[in-house]
Enzyme design. Structure first.
Site, PDB file in Angstrom:
ATOM      1  N   ASP A 105       0.861  -1.186   0.000  1.00 12.78           N
ATOM      2  CA  ASP A 105       0.000   0.000   0.000  1.00 12.78           C
ATOM      3  C   ASP A 105       0.895   1.233   0.000  1.00 12.78           C
ATOM      4  OD1 ASP A 105      -1.380   2.288   1.363  1.00 12.78           O
ATOM      5  OD2 ASP A 105      -3.068   0.906   1.274  1.00 12.78           O
ATOM      6  N   GLY A 106       0.736   2.090  -1.000  1.00 13.21           N
ATOM      7  CA  GLY A 106       1.613   3.254  -1.122  1.00 13.21           C
ATOM      8  C   GLY A 106       1.552   4.185   0.065  1.00 13.21           C
ATOM      9  N   ASP A 123       1.349   8.603  -8.383  1.00  7.35           N
ATOM     10  CA  ASP A 123       0.539   8.368  -9.580  1.00  7.35           C
ATOM     11  C   ASP A 123      -0.307   7.115  -9.364  1.00  7.35           C
ATOM     12  OD1 ASP A 123      -0.437   8.637 -12.163  1.00  7.35           O
ATOM     13  OD2 ASP A 123       1.241   7.562 -13.081  1.00  7.35           O
TER      14      ASP A 123
END
Length: 247
Positions: A105-106, A123
């Site tokens: 998970d970013g 992004d």
């Protein structure tokens, strides 16, 4: 879904929503205009040592940075294992001493990592737009905390997304208005936000154009156009457009 047509290989959310696009004959090129605008980070950080990318997709930004920013250590974070499974199809390089792709998970990665990037590219999208965890004040606060004093955040947003105003307002609040919101090349809906810790990190246009000319000897990009877009972005009254509340 993967679509092949007209010399392109595209990763799409559905029949209309393009997530990433690659030129089959030139896989390291930046086929989509918004990615070319995002690489305008070079006008602020010409020689970054570390780059983190939240959202891999077809790997356009990761591949470009790997080839054309050879002194940088690059980490790309992708939450969807199905996207990672397409890594070889999109000719994303194998991990090595300066390149790594992580399934995570970013938002969690940014909050917990010690990567400390000079440039942080965000992004990350799903079929509905920017996920809530990548468009919150807490997330952008974590981004700012991870950046060094001269660090730069670059975020791709969609102006028609219901969360667009919230994202811009959150970035402005966290980065103390050291923010430029830039219309992306060849894409009326993509908007690229540049945000930095240093209050005067943006160069005057004449200096930015001079730097762009130098960088263009090393990068297959029209960075002078990007410099002009950034200057235009400075003059747009995004505060009025987004009606960000003042604190």
């Amino acid at each position: 879904m993967v679509v092949r047509a007209g010399g392109f290989v595209a990763l799409q959310f559905d029949e209309t929503g393009v997530q990433s696009c690659m030129l089959a004959h030139e896989p390291y090129a930046l086929a989509l205009g918004y990615t070319r605008t995002m690489v305008g980070f070079l006008l602020f950080q010409p020689n970054p040592r570390r780059i983190s990318i939240v959202g891999l997709g077809g790997g356009s930004l990761a591949k470009y940075c790997y080839r054309y920013v050879p002194d940088a250590v690059i980490t790309a974070v992708e939450i969807n294992p199905d996207v990672l499974a397409l890594r070889s199809l999109f000719q994303i390089p194998a991990d090595d001493e300066r390149f790594a792709v992580i399934c995570a998970d970013g938002a969690h990665y940014v909050d917990s990592s010690d990567h400390r990037p000079d440039v942080l590219l965000v992004d990350g999208f799903n079929a509905e737009g920017v996920p809530p965890q990548l468009c919150s004040t807490a997330f952008y606060t974590a981004c700012r905390r991870q950046l060094p004093d001269n660090g730069l955040l670059v975020a791709n947003l969609i102006s028609s997304d219901s969360g667009f105003r919230r994202c811009v307002c959150s970035i402005r609040a966290v980065f103390d208005d050291a923010v430029v919101v830039v219309p992306a090349e060849d894409s009326p809906e993509n908007v690229i936000v540049f945000a930095w810790k240093a209050p005067a990190a943006s160069l005057p246009l004449d200096e930015s154009l001079a730097l762009a000319r130098v960088l263009e000897t090393m990068h297959p990009l029209n960075l002078r156009e990007t410099a002009i877009r950034i200057e235009y972005g400075k003059r747009i009254d995004w505060e009025e457009r987004t009606a960000c509340p003042r604190t």
